[in-house]
Design an enzyme around this catalytic site. Structure first.
Site: not given
Length: 771
Positions: A323, A377
């Site tokens: 992330d 991401e």
């Protein structure tokens, strides 16, 4: 016990299995059973272990500092699994800090903040066949269709408010900082049955779980953690999470875990200022208030690299989605004030420590578990994200395509009359689709914070909203790249996602439109896994070929998806407008008989039922730069998939036989010759006039029939003529384009290449970063 080699590797950032000795582990010393502890807390006065076993006495069980490394260790006899504990750290100024164990394997259930003693060894896995198949399979050539799940709100027991009411008897609401939890959590064991059965039935290949690491606030969704090695106690014990993943593997479903090395929350019991000063962190994130890890410190790297291997090895994770990669890569991420900006030794904004750390993580995973997928991401245009570190890349296997997501959603929420002017938002993604290995995400971030649910973005009436949502899903599934959808998208939930309650399953029980959409997604998922052309070459240019990207006027795109075997090729056409066309001609890559194998406008899905029954036989009529073409029906606001079933059944009509007629020659006078010449010229002129009118009528006459009932055409669609199904006219010649009838094979390829380049040049721009 801790060795000198452990201390050296820890400081170097290369102690990759530090969880085996750090934290709390059952042990026997001098014949006495107990637990041994080890924690990193340099430059402090003392460290003690406290818990319910010693009455939380801050002096009862001291740890001993090793000679080097800032490590404190010790043994406490007579403890039992499940006992609560914390470390009391006396800082250099005498302050007492009460900290959960950074390496603790389990935690007290929120709102409690202590760690719990837990031995996580000894789980008996039953997924040997899955793991062997994973090792033998190239995931880049396999279907990857991900169902993103927040375990706490996928489904819940009951719908009653949980917790204590206010003094007036009401419960906190959605706009309160801590809204009331509606219903009770499903446990890991519940999810191992119901979630896995559902995902298997729906045809997804993988589940991606929002962070399961322990975190204090539900509203962070797990992205601001305190216990990086502790599976959250909200849903049960760590071994029950192992059972959930084991059950997924038994059902043929892979599991991807979200991992958050970008930063952690500031709660007092966590990693923040662990020894009274910044230890695990380097700075505070300017936007989020989270603490950013110090990637230049060896002990922090050992902690994080060990952590990712921990979830892969002990929990059999099939993939890790990292992330917030962008927030790690840029020194000035979130910094708006020019005076506050920092630059590296090369004069740019890249965080060299973070770049090196990311490469270290991906290289370490690649060496230890080459069959595990690493996903980024990354929301900017950072280059070479999915390239090997030795080639200057970051070493990920996949990258989320945030540009595709932003452009596509922007287009889909545009009302129909304005879509022609935004047509390049649909087609621009192909300009860069193969520059990285992309995943196309429609994730949780797109259905929260006022962005609306996916169906809430669709323009038009009820019918058009559902048809538009089907078209969006169809476009995602047929576009190159892997797929990801957040839970609730598949039932067309109108409200945004709410982390404190279940998604609205009653919709599919009470409303046929929602049930029809769920059936559509199920059928679309199975289409994807059954058709190799949709995934085998999903990351390379030869897997995709445009038929017509430029029909902005009618908001129609068409293309070919290629597989390893040409017999698997698929012809895709998508109409992003409510108008439908009874006759529409497109080029096809091979002559043959084609059949419609999928249509998003099927009545079972809630569509109008327009489509192509029977066989569509190609004719040797050039179109769109191809030598052969077919004529078909285009349904309203929908996509269709065609597949070749064999050679074309089309038989050209035989020429009519003519009988030669004898004539008697006679000498004609000059006057007769002149008269005959005039008549011949007049006749030729009349014939040419008729031919020109017929051609003009054929080329200009709309072939569109307005969609009836729920699928009525818009005003703009009424004005738009159907795309000509005839050969190119003289108007095309005037622009310098060759006619289809005179185009040779080399010229055809060159013309198609030139057209694509022109289209790309007009559309070229950078993909939007994540909002």
């Amino acid at each position: 016990m801790i060795t000198d080699d452990d201390i050296h590797l820890f400081a170097q950032g290369r102690w990759n299995r530090s969880w085996e000795k750090m934290g709390a582990h059952p042990d026997t010393q001098n014949g006495v059973d107990g637990w041994r502890f080890c924690v990193w807390a340099p430059e402090v006065r003392s460290v003690h272990v406290i818990g319910d076993f010693n009455g939380w006495d801050v002096t009862a069980d001291p740890l001993t500092e090793l000679a080097t490394g800032g490590l404190w260790q010790g043994f406490v006899p007579g403890l039992s699994q499940g006992d609560l504990y914390k470390y009391v750290i006396e800082t250099d100024d005498g302050t007492l800090l009460y900290k959960a164990d950074p390496y603790g394997f389990w935690s007290e259930k929120v709102p409690g903040t202590a760690s719990r003693l837990m031995d996580i060894t000894g789980y008996e896995w039953g997924d040997a066949a899955w793991m062997e198949r994973r090792r033998a399979t190239d995931h880049m050539k396999s279907p990857l269709n991900i169902y993103e799940v927040h375990l706490g709100s996928w489904r819940r027991h009951g719908d009653q408010p949980q917790g204590e009411p206010r003094e007036d008897g009401t419960y906190p609401g959605p706009m309160d900082p801590f809204p009331a939890q509606i219903g009770e959590y499903y446990s890991y064991n519940d999810l191992a049955v119901e979630l896995i059965d559902y995902v298997r039935d729906m045809g997804y290949t993988h589940i991606e779980i929002l962070p399961v690491q322990e975190h204090p606030f539900d509203g962070s969704w797990g992205y601001q953690g305190t216990g990086y090695f502790a599976a959250t106690a909200r849903y049960g014990e760590p071994k029950q999470l192992m059972h959930l993943i084991d059950a997924a593997h038994a059902a043929g479903i892979g599991v991807i875990l979200d991992w958050v090395p970008g930063g952690f929350c500031a709660d007092a019991q966590g990693l923040a200022t662990f020894n009274g000063h910044m230890l695990y962190e380097r700075e505070i994130h300017p936007n989020w208030g989270t603490h950013k890890f110090d990637f230049g410190r060896g002990e922090v790297r050992s902690f994080l690299v060990s952590n990712v291997l921990f979830w892969i090895e002990l929990f059999h994770a099939d993939g890790i989605r990292m992330d917030g990669v962008s927030s790690m890569l840029y020194l000035n991420f979130g910094v708006d004030d020019p005076s506050q900006k920092k630059f590296n030794k090369y004069g740019d904004e890249g965080d060299l420590d973070a770049i090196d750390f990311i490469r270290q993580v991906n290289t370490t995973v690649e060496l230890a578990f080459p069959d595990v997928m690493m996903m980024a991401e990354e929301s900017t245009a950072w280059p070479l994200v999915t390239y090997p570190p030795e080639d200057g890349g970051l070493g990920f296997n996949y990258k989320w395509d945030m540009g595709w997501m932003n452009d596509t959603l922007h287009y889909m929420q545009t009302d129909f009359p304005w879509r022609p002017g935004n047509h390049n938002l649909l087609t621009f993604s192909i300009m860069y689709a193969f520059s990285e290995n992309f995943i196309l995400p429609l994730s949780h971030d797109e259905v929260v914070h006022g962005k609306c649910s996916l169906i809430g973005r669709m323009p038009g009436d009820w019918w058009r909203q559902f048809a538009g949502l089907r078209t969006l899903a169809f476009y995602q599934m047929t576009h190159p790249g892997a797929k990801l959808n957040f839970m609730g998208n598949e039932i067309a939930q109108f409200i945004e996602w709410r982390y404190y309650e279940s998604i609205q399953w009653f919709l599919t029980d009470q409303y046929e439109t929602h049930a029809g959409h769920q059936r559509f997604i199920r059928a679309l998922n199975h289409l994807y896994t059954e058709q190799p052309a949709l995934y085998q070459l999903g990351y390379v240019e030869k897997g995709f070929e445009w038929i017509d990207p430029d029909n902005a006027e009618q908001s129609i795109v068409s293309f070919v998806r290629h597989g390893d075997d040409p017999d698997d090729d698929l012809v895709i056409l998508i109409n992003f407008d409510p108008a439908y066309y009874e006759t529409y001609r497109i080029g096809v890559p091979r002559e043959g008989d084609y059949v419609e194998i999928f249509n998003s406008d099927t009545t079972d899905f809630g569509g109008s039922g327009k489509g192509n029954a029977g066989t569509l036989s190609s004719h040797p009529e050039p179109e769109h730069g191809f030598e052969d073409s077919i004529e078909l029906t285009v349904p309203p606001l929908a996509g269709i998939v065609l597949k070749r079933r064999g050679p074309s059944s089309y038989k050209p009509p035989k020429p009519k036989k003519t009988t030669a007629r004898k004539t008697t020659a006679r000498k004609a006078s000059a006057g007769t010759k002149a008269t005959g010449a005039k008549k011949t010229a007049a006749k030729a002129k009349a014939t040419a006039s008729k031919t020109t009118k017929a051609a003009a009528t054929k080329a200009g006459k709309p072939a569109a029939k307005k969609a009836s009932g729920s699928a009525k055409t818009t005003g703009a669609a009424k004005k738009a003529p159907a795309k000509s199904t005839t050969k190119r006219t003289s108007a095309a010649k005037a622009d310098g384009a060759p006619t289809s009838s005179t185009r040779t094979a080399p010229a055809k390829a060159a013309a198609r290449k030139t057209a694509k380049a022109a289209h790309g040049a007009a559309a070229a721009r950078k993909a939007d970063p994540e909002a």
